[in-house]
Design an enzyme around this catalytic site. Structure first.
Site, PDB file in Angstrom:
ATOM      1  N   ASP A   1      -1.031   7.974   4.660  1.00 61.88           N
ATOM      2  CA  ASP A   1      -1.658   8.568   5.740  1.00 61.88           C
ATOM      3  C   ASP A   1      -2.292   9.948   5.143  1.00 61.88           C
ATOM      4  O   ASP A   1      -1.720  10.982   4.933  1.00 61.88           O
ATOM      5  CB  ASP A   1      -0.554   9.051   6.907  1.00 61.88           C
ATOM      6  CG  ASP A   1      -0.166   8.064   7.637  1.00 61.88           C
ATOM      7  OD1 ASP A   1      -0.719   6.890   7.595  1.00 61.88           O
ATOM      8  OD2 ASP A   1       0.800   8.147   8.421  1.00 61.88           O
TER       9      ASP A   1
ATOM     10  N   GLU B   1       4.221  -0.698  12.813  1.00 60.41           N
ATOM     11  CA  GLU B   1       4.973  -1.542  12.542  1.00 60.41           C
ATOM     12  C   GLU B   1       6.132  -1.653  13.668  1.00 60.41           C
ATOM     13  O   GLU B   1       6.694  -0.815  14.237  1.00 60.41           O
ATOM     14  CB  GLU B   1       5.443  -1.453  10.931  1.00 60.41           C
ATOM     15  CG  GLU B   1       4.504  -1.448  10.143  1.00 60.41           C
ATOM     16  CD  GLU B   1       4.871  -0.920   8.943  1.00 60.41           C
ATOM     17  OE1 GLU B   1       4.362  -1.443   7.789  1.00 60.41           O
ATOM     18  OE2 GLU B   1       5.795  -0.290   8.663  1.00 60.41           O
TER      19      GLU B   1
ATOM     20  N   THR C   1       3.679  -7.145   4.807  1.00 56.06           N
ATOM     21  CA  THR C   1       3.049  -6.394   3.717  1.00 56.06           C
ATOM     22  C   THR C   1       3.904  -6.738   2.381  1.00 56.06           C
ATOM     23  O   THR C   1       4.462  -7.542   2.468  1.00 56.06           O
ATOM     24  CB  THR C   1       3.284  -4.784   3.936  1.00 56.06           C
ATOM     25  OG1 THR C   1       4.588  -4.536   4.233  1.00 56.06           O
ATOM     26  CG2 THR C   1       2.578  -4.323   5.264  1.00 56.06           C
TER      27      THR C   1
ATOM     28  N   GLU D   1      -0.653  -8.493   3.887  1.00 56.63           N
ATOM     29  CA  GLU D   1      -1.469  -7.177   3.455  1.00 56.63           C
ATOM     30  C   GLU D   1      -0.844  -6.724   2.152  1.00 56.63           C
ATOM     31  O   GLU D   1       0.295  -7.119   1.715  1.00 56.63           O
ATOM     32  CB  GLU D   1      -1.249  -6.077   4.478  1.00 56.63           C
ATOM     33  CG  GLU D   1      -1.875  -6.458   5.963  1.00 56.63           C
ATOM     34  CD  GLU D   1      -1.689  -5.090   6.683  1.00 56.63           C
ATOM     35  OE1 GLU D   1      -1.014  -4.188   6.381  1.00 56.63           O
ATOM     36  OE2 GLU D   1      -1.976  -5.223   8.184  1.00 56.63           O
TER      37      GLU D   1
ATOM     38  N   LEU E   1       0.248  -1.376  -1.148  1.00 60.63           N
ATOM     39  CA  LEU E   1      -0.342  -0.295  -1.803  1.00 60.63           C
ATOM     40  C   LEU E   1      -1.826  -0.432  -2.203  1.00 60.63           C
ATOM     41  O   LEU E   1      -2.177  -1.802  -2.411  1.00 60.63           O
ATOM     42  CB  LEU E   1       0.248   0.109  -2.997  1.00 60.63           C
ATOM     43  CG  LEU E   1       1.773   0.548  -2.988  1.00 60.63           C
ATOM     44  CD1 LEU E   1       2.542   0.430  -4.346  1.00 60.63           C
ATOM     45  CD2 LEU E   1       1.913   1.784  -2.437  1.00 60.63           C
TER      46      LEU E   1
END
Length: 566
Positions: free
Chosen positions: A192, A276, A436, A474, A477
């Site tokens: 973020d 999530e 992810t 996804e 990182l």
């Protein structure tokens, strides 16, 4: 975004732990919870009665133009890119499934839209970036539609002007859009880079009643997302949180009606921190948590405790309803540091099974309520898929208790599969499971933390497959190296058709992506993903094509990199 910083990517190799068959459970626990029961009934959703108010879209501005000769040269390098535009509301979801490869989307920067909601940040950079992405063969983009931006002014007062500008730009460039209904705060999680809080009027209510915030054992409040314990209570200016989410989605659908199904092809519904479906058990803000800590249970607001008390009384164990486990340690601890999570700890007792069943079931019911609202809103939008993101919590996966998954709300242990109930819940609503850490390899991770990302991805993929649910991926990182690309291709694309991912979203568009070597590798990666299943594609041919794309798009990429940096 569920991720770890790059320092967490190194470590020695370790063996993958096997998952044992589910152990029998006591009669008390079987009666108490239905978290893992295949026949668990869908939680009833509160009536969604609040009226939606929409604002008029701002007139579309003429986008900055990309040189036509350059754009045409770029498009010529992409197979099929010169095809005619799709008809309005084409069934794009069915079209994607029919392709032999895996479509690649790219996440836009978190601050793509200005905080006032009226326009785009770095507009020229966005225009150049979208043209370059299209030329590389990318299917589309993913963008967060922030609750804290689009409904900032007051309840029911929506401003989608900046997002309208982006949708028009995407359509002009022939790109599809995955729109994320981001009902969480931006800031405080890995990756973020900006702060976008919840709407001010929501935070005002949370200040008046701090039990609307998730709370840990020490009373620390988390303002990333409204506690699911209050889902059905009219605590936000007379509306329930679920009603607020439903009204927001309905306003978005109505505002972008002409884009639904032809440009906007997916709605990812936010369900918790970082978007999530989980509890905020590992917040990085203020150094509260750091990798590979186990996190803490988030069940100490009065609404969650009231539910826990009722569940305990229902099974004749009222003493279990006063609080969560008192011996589960703190955020930065490791499993063996705590009596509850150690090898034969409290997690595997009758009490532990009761608590984890209740805690995970509360999360499942939250997901059920929001998905019921989302499907009610978007059912009439053909060609639009709904998806839900599940966090890739791979640290301590090799232990018996899977402590970090448990505190996040995933009841996944050596004896209990925590992802099958989630996949079945999504299957009831026809939603895609977005997962992810697809780029990670076990041997890259710290051995002492028993990280097993590959085994975790395999388990989630099996749960999705058994539930008949589409699986999308996804990277957790930012990775620009061929090693990560190879892992994604192997995990997502180089599979039998029934095991292939339905889409992959690449994190994230930014100046690093547009560095010459990174961009060339990315173009080759997209080619490999789109060509999955075609045995006649050789690596050398793909590299040559990618180099051609990189050369042709060099002016666009340079412009995008400079503008994004500034």
């Amino acid at each position: 975004m569920m991720a770890l910083n790059l320092a967490h990517q190194t470590g020695a190799a370790a063996a993958v732990a096997a998952i044992a068959p589910a152990a029998p459970r006591s009669a008390v626990i079987a009666a108490a919870a239905s978290a893992s029961a295949p026949s668990a009934a869908s939680a009833s959703s509160p009536a969604l009665q609040a009226q939606t108010m929409t604002v008029d879209a701002a007139p579309s501005q003429a986008p900055d133009t990309v040189k036509p000769d350059l754009a045409m040269a770029c498009q010529a390098l992409v197979d099929g890119s010169a095809a005619a535009p799709e008809a309005e509301h084409a069934d794009v979801a069915a079209e994607l499934k029919s392709k032999s490869g895996v479509p690649v989307f790219v996440m836009m920067p978190l601050d793509t839209v200005r905080k006032d909601g009226n326009s785009l940040n770095r507009r020229k950079a966005v225009e150049a970036s979208l043209a370059a992405l299209k030329s590389a063969g990318v299917e589309g983009i993913m963008v967060d539609v922030w609750w804290g931006i689009a409904e900032a002014e007051g309840p029911g007062q929506y401003n989608f002007n900046g997002y309208m500008e982006l949708m028009e730009m995407a359509r002009k460039n022939g790109l599809k859009v995955q729109a994320v209904m981001s009902f969480h705060q931006c800031g405080g999680n890995v990756g973020d880079s900006v702060t976008i809080p919840l709407p001010k009027w929501v935070l005002e209510e949370m200040d008046k009643d701090q039990d609307l915030a998730y709370t840990d054992r020490d009373g620390r409040r988390n303002y990333e997302y409204v506690s699911l314990g209050a889902d059905a209570l009219p605590v936000l200016k007379g509306r329930t949180p679920i009603q607020c989410y439903a009204d927001f989605m309905r306003a978005f659908r109505d505002h972008f009606a002409s884009y639904m199904g032809n440009t906007i092809v997916e709605i990812q519904v936010g369900m918790g921190p970082a978007g999530e479906l989980r509890y905020p058990s590992y917040p990085e803000a203020n150094g509260t948590w750091c990798f590979p800590g186990i996190g803490e249970f988030q069940c100490y607001d009065r609404y969650m405790l009231s539910s826990l008390k009722a569940a305990a009384e229902a099974v004749g164990k009222p003493e279990w309803g006063n609080a969560g486990p008192g011996d589960s340690g703190s955020y930065k601890d490791w499993p063996e540091d705590t009596p509850f999570f150690r090898r034969e700890g409290g997690w595997n007792t009758e009490y532990g099974q009761f608590f984890m069943s209740w805690y995970s079931q509360m999360l499942l019911e939250h997901g059920e309520r929001i998905l019921s609202a989302a499907t009610g809103v978007f059912t009439a939008s053909p060609g639009v898929k709904i998806s839900v993101k599940v966090a890739g919590i791979h640290w301590h996966y090799g232990t018996r208790s899977h402590a970090a998954e448990l505190t996040a709300g995933y009841y996944n242990t050596r004896h209990h599969d925590g992802y099958v109930p989630i996949a079945r819940m999504l299957g009831r609503h026809g939603a895609v499971l977005n997962f992810t850490c697809v780029e990670m390899r076990d041997h890259e991770q710290p051995q002492d933390a028993q990280c097993r990302p590959e085994a975790l991805v395999q388990q989630v993929a099996a749960a999705a497959r058994d539930a008949g649910v589409g699986l999308a991926g996804e990277n957790a990182l930012p990775r620009y190296d061929e090693t990560a690309h190879d892992q994604v291709v192997a995990t997502a694309a180089e599979k039998a058709e029934e095991e292939r991912m339905v889409a992959f979203t690449y994190l994230r568009m930014g100046p690093d992506l547009f560095q010459p070597d990174n961009w060339r590798r990315f173009a080759a990666f997209v080619k490999r993903m789109s060509g999955a299943g075609k045995r006649d594609l050789c690596r050398e041919q793909l590299e040559r094509e990618a180099s051609g794309v990189a050369h042709a798009t060099q002016p666009l990429v340079q412009e995008a990199a400079v503008a994004l940096t500034n």
